[in-house]
Design an enzyme around this catalytic site. Structure first.
Site, PDB file in Angstrom:
ATOM      1  N   HIS A  78      -7.868  -0.521   6.542  1.00  0.00           N
ATOM      2  CA  HIS A  78      -8.207  -1.745   7.269  1.00  0.00           C
ATOM      3  C   HIS A  78      -8.887  -2.713   6.299  1.00  0.00           C
ATOM      4  O   HIS A  78      -9.769  -2.305   5.538  1.00  0.00           O
ATOM      5  CB  HIS A  78      -9.147  -1.415   8.435  1.00  0.00           C
ATOM      6  CG  HIS A  78      -9.490  -2.605   9.252  1.00  0.00           C
ATOM      7  ND1 HIS A  78      -8.587  -3.193  10.122  1.00  0.00           N
ATOM      8  CD2 HIS A  78     -10.613  -3.372   9.308  1.00  0.00           C
ATOM      9  CE1 HIS A  78      -9.157  -4.246  10.689  1.00  0.00           C
ATOM     10  NE2 HIS A  78     -10.380  -4.382  10.205  1.00  0.00           N
TER      11      HIS A  78
ATOM     12  N   ASN B 102       0.837  -1.214   0.000  1.00  0.00           N
ATOM     13  CA  ASN B 102       0.000   0.000   0.000  1.00  0.00           C
ATOM     14  C   ASN B 102       0.867   1.257   0.000  1.00  0.00           C
ATOM     15  O   ASN B 102       0.543   2.244  -0.672  1.00  0.00           O
ATOM     16  CB  ASN B 102      -0.930   0.001   1.222  1.00  0.00           C
ATOM     17  CG  ASN B 102      -2.184  -0.814   0.986  1.00  0.00           C
ATOM     18  OD1 ASN B 102      -3.046  -0.432   0.204  1.00  0.00           O
ATOM     19  ND2 ASN B 102      -2.271  -1.958   1.643  1.00  0.00           N
TER      20      ASN B 102
HETATM   21  C1  GAR Z   1      -3.025  -4.639   4.307  1.00  0.00           C
HETATM   22  O1  GAR Z   1      -3.937  -5.637   3.918  1.00  0.00           O
HETATM   23  C2  GAR Z   1      -3.667  -3.721   5.340  1.00  0.00           C
HETATM   24  O2  GAR Z   1      -5.030  -3.484   5.096  1.00  0.00           O
HETATM   25  C3  GAR Z   1      -3.476  -4.505   6.596  1.00  0.00           C
HETATM   26  O3  GAR Z   1      -2.178  -5.035   6.490  1.00  0.00           O
HETATM   27  C4  GAR Z   1      -1.870  -5.239   5.110  1.00  0.00           C
HETATM   28  C5  GAR Z   1      -0.549  -4.570   4.808  1.00  0.00           C
HETATM   29  O4  GAR Z   1      -0.104  -4.901   3.515  1.00  0.00           O
HETATM   30  N1  GAR Z   1      -3.636  -3.679   7.745  1.00  0.00           N
HETATM   31  C6  GAR Z   1      -4.188  -4.100   8.876  1.00  0.00           C
HETATM   32  O5  GAR Z   1      -4.577  -5.231   9.058  1.00  0.00           O
HETATM   33  C7  GAR Z   1      -4.257  -3.038   9.967  1.00  0.00           C
HETATM   34  N2  GAR Z   1      -5.100  -3.482  11.025  1.00  0.00           N
HETATM   35  P1  GAR Z   1       1.060  -4.064   2.823  1.00  0.00           P
HETATM   36  O6  GAR Z   1       2.210  -3.980   3.824  1.00  0.00           O
HETATM   37  O7  GAR Z   1       1.425  -4.865   1.624  1.00  0.00           O
HETATM   38  O8  GAR Z   1       0.521  -2.711   2.487  1.00  0.00           O
END
Ligand code: GAR
Length: 196
Positions: free
Chosen positions: A109, A15
């Site tokens: 989230h 992200n």
């Molecule tokens: C994503 O799916 C985000 O929505 C989640 O962690 C992942 C990070 O992926 N966040 C949570 O669960 C927060 N409670 P990334 O490091 O590839 O962006």
């Protein structure tokens, strides 16, 4: 006025990459720092490759949340961010920290809030037999995965989905949603984004 954005991560940072890549051209914001609470987070190298300064504040080196957050503030201050984007940042922030940044912190989230605050959101959506799932960007308040909703993206749940396949579909939606919300938010518009 260009808004300065710091992105907080704990992991791979997919992200974060999408947010950084989006902040170009006529975008009202620019990335000024990527900060991780995990020294080994894969996102750090990805940020460096994109030319964004990085910092690490390793939460395991602090005796309590207050001292960890004081170190976070100290690491953020030189970058003078206007907006903090939590992007897979897996630490709960205290009321004090959130209060200092009130109205200036966003989080993504992986559920359609208010459903499934906390962890294991994809397995919980499957266990509930939901036909739709998705992700939410919201302003961060002291309550976990709460705060005004700034955008949501829905994805279908397929009959043969596992938590893994569903997570992949939701993550692709996150990559569309978060940049769209940040662009709008940085321009001063908090009207929720609805995708698709
Ligand atoms: C994503 O799916 C985000 O929505 C989640 O962690 C992942 C990070 O992926 N966040 C949570 O669960 C927060 N409670 P990334 O490091 O590839 O962006």
């Amino acid at each position: 006025m260009t808004r300065r954005v710091a992105i907080l991560i704990s992991g791979g940072g997919s992200n974060m990459v999408r947010l950084v890549e989006s902040m170009a051209g006529d975008h009202p914001a620019r990335p000024v720092l990527v900060l991780s609470n995990r020294p080994g987070a894969g996102g750090l190298a990805r940020a460096e490759a994109l030319g964004v300064p990085t910092a690490v504040v390793d939460h395991t080196r602090f005796p309590d949340r207050e001292s960890f957050e004081a170190a976070l503030d100290a690491a953020l201050a030189p970058a003078r961010p206007d907006i903090l984007c939590l992007a897979g940042f897996m630490r709960v922030l205290s009321e004090g920290f959130v209060g200092r940044w009130a109205g200036r912190i966003l989080n993504i989230h992986p559920s359609l809030l208010p459903k499934y605050r906390g962890l294991d959101t994809h397995a919980r959506a499957l266990a509930a037999g939901d036909e739709a799932h998705g992700c939410t960007v919201h302003e961060v308040t002291a309550a976990l995965d709460d705060g005004p909703i700034l955008g949501q993206a829905r994805v279908p749940v397929e009959p043969d989905d596992t938590p893994g396949t569903l997570a992949t579909r939701v993550l692709a939606a996150e990559h569309r949603l978060y940049p769209a919300v940040l662009r709008r938010f940085a321009a001063g518009d908090t009207t929720p984004v609805r995708l698709p």
